[in-house]
Scaffold this motif. Sequence first.
Motif, PDB file in Angstrom:
ATOM      1  N   ALA A  59      34.381 -32.397 -12.638  1.00  0.00           N
ATOM      2  CA  ALA A  59      34.296 -32.064 -14.063  1.00  0.00           C
ATOM      3  C   ALA A  59      33.583 -30.728 -14.210  1.00  0.00           C
ATOM      4  N   ILE A  60      34.137 -29.858 -15.032  1.00  0.00           N
ATOM      5  CA  ILE A  60      33.521 -28.553 -15.298  1.00  0.00           C
ATOM      6  C   ILE A  60      33.031 -28.511 -16.735  1.00  0.00           C
ATOM      7  N   PHE A  61      31.783 -28.105 -16.887  1.00  0.00           N
ATOM      8  CA  PHE A  61      31.171 -27.949 -18.205  1.00  0.00           C
ATOM      9  C   PHE A  61      30.715 -26.500 -18.379  1.00  0.00           C
ATOM     10  N   THR A  62      30.429 -26.124 -19.606  1.00  0.00           N
ATOM     11  CA  THR A  62      29.817 -24.834 -19.880  1.00  0.00           C
ATOM     12  C   THR A  62      28.848 -25.016 -21.041  1.00  0.00           C
TER      13      THR A  62
ATOM     14  N   VAL B 116      40.694 -31.919 -11.332  1.00  0.00           N
ATOM     15  CA  VAL B 116      39.652 -31.209 -12.067  1.00  0.00           C
ATOM     16  C   VAL B 116      39.999 -31.094 -13.542  1.00  0.00           C
ATOM     17  N   ASN B 117      38.976 -31.225 -14.373  1.00  0.00           N
ATOM     18  CA  ASN B 117      39.141 -31.044 -15.815  1.00  0.00           C
ATOM     19  C   ASN B 117      37.979 -30.245 -16.385  1.00  0.00           C
TER      20      ASN B 117
ATOM     21  N   LEU C 133      31.746 -34.989  -8.888  1.00  0.00           N
ATOM     22  CA  LEU C 133      30.920 -33.778  -8.952  1.00  0.00           C
ATOM     23  C   LEU C 133      31.068 -33.164 -10.332  1.00  0.00           C
ATOM     24  N   LYS C 134      29.937 -32.757 -10.893  1.00  0.00           N
ATOM     25  CA  LYS C 134      29.928 -32.092 -12.200  1.00  0.00           C
ATOM     26  C   LYS C 134      29.320 -30.708 -12.035  1.00  0.00           C
TER      27      LYS C 134
ATOM     28  N   GLY D 231      24.348 -37.489 -11.895  1.00  0.00           N
ATOM     29  CA  GLY D 231      24.944 -37.725 -10.589  1.00  0.00           C
ATOM     30  C   GLY D 231      24.828 -36.491  -9.715  1.00  0.00           C
ATOM     31  N   ILE D 232      25.857 -36.185  -8.942  1.00  0.00           N
ATOM     32  CA  ILE D 232      25.870 -34.988  -8.093  1.00  0.00           C
ATOM     33  C   ILE D 232      26.317 -33.806  -8.962  1.00  0.00           C
ATOM     34  N   THR D 233      25.444 -32.823  -9.095  1.00  0.00           N
ATOM     35  CA  THR D 233      25.705 -31.733 -10.036  1.00  0.00           C
ATOM     36  C   THR D 233      25.481 -30.370  -9.389  1.00  0.00           C
ATOM     37  N   ALA D 234      26.101 -29.360  -9.977  1.00  0.00           N
ATOM     38  CA  ALA D 234      25.906 -27.976  -9.537  1.00  0.00           C
ATOM     39  C   ALA D 234      25.944 -27.072 -10.759  1.00  0.00           C
TER      40      ALA D 234
END
Length: 315
Positions: free
Chosen positions: A16-19, A45-46, A78-79, A99-102
């Motif tokens: 997952a991609i956030f901004t 991926v979204n 992964l986020k 969770g697992i984040t970057a």
Amino acid sequence: MFEKLKAMVENAEKIAIFTHENPDGDALGSSFAFALGLLQLNKKVNVFLGDFKKNTKEYKAVCGKEVLADVGAEERDLKIALDCADEHRISLGGAEFSGITAAVDHHVTHKPYASETVVVDAPATGEIVFDILKEWGVKITPEIANNIYIAIACDTGNFKYSSTTPKTHRAAAELIECGADFATISRELFYKLSAEYLALYKIALERLEFFADNKACMMYISDDDFKSAGLDENEAGDIVTLPSKIIGVEAGVFIRNRGNGYKVSLRSNEYVNVSEIAVSFGGGGHVRASGFFSELPLETLKAEICKKIENALKR
């Protein structure tokens, strides 16, 4: 350089991609470019934009909207947050950044919040995403090139800001070689203006307040002003630069009421470090472009900002 992030991506199947909230061109271009790149690596991926209304010219210009999603982020391995310097500004909507984040970001005032943080002093997060995708062997398709060009152009003021480097221009040239439609991007994002925007611009001109011997300028825009102009706030992102565009003005301030407080955007031209001022209010950003949120009464907030800018001008 991006080995740890690569290992996290390789170990994940669904990403997952956030901004940040109210995403600008860099946030949108980086997010969709990265998502399209991850698809080439056979990842599910979204991109999640939260409550963003998706009505800005920057959103309309990016490619790859088929990866956009509104639900299901909690199921991802992964986020990754892009272009977001503060955890509290992530455009989550109803999702959670856990969770697992970057995090991949270019803000020098980044406050670490993810499991893995990649912060590079670059004029745009899009330039970092470009370096990552190339290092990972991703083919820069015309769609990816378009998105990255949008990201870089938006955060450099179409290559006008002092943060622009020779590397930035080389990246732009390479993106054009890969198929970025720079002429359309420049025309649609930087030259066309709507009647509603011009109506707001007229209101903004009447709200300019000069101080510090006219070396600084402040502007306040309210909800009613946006309604009067028939415009949403996220459709007029570049109005924040108006005070700093005036000849003789070194520091510009844009204040916008939001909820129970005020969103403040700071800009400078040559020598005032507005990131220091933003940090003093609990915010952050870049040397020439920063911001913060405050719940101080409006007149008190104005007075505090004026005092700090006047001190910075004296230095």
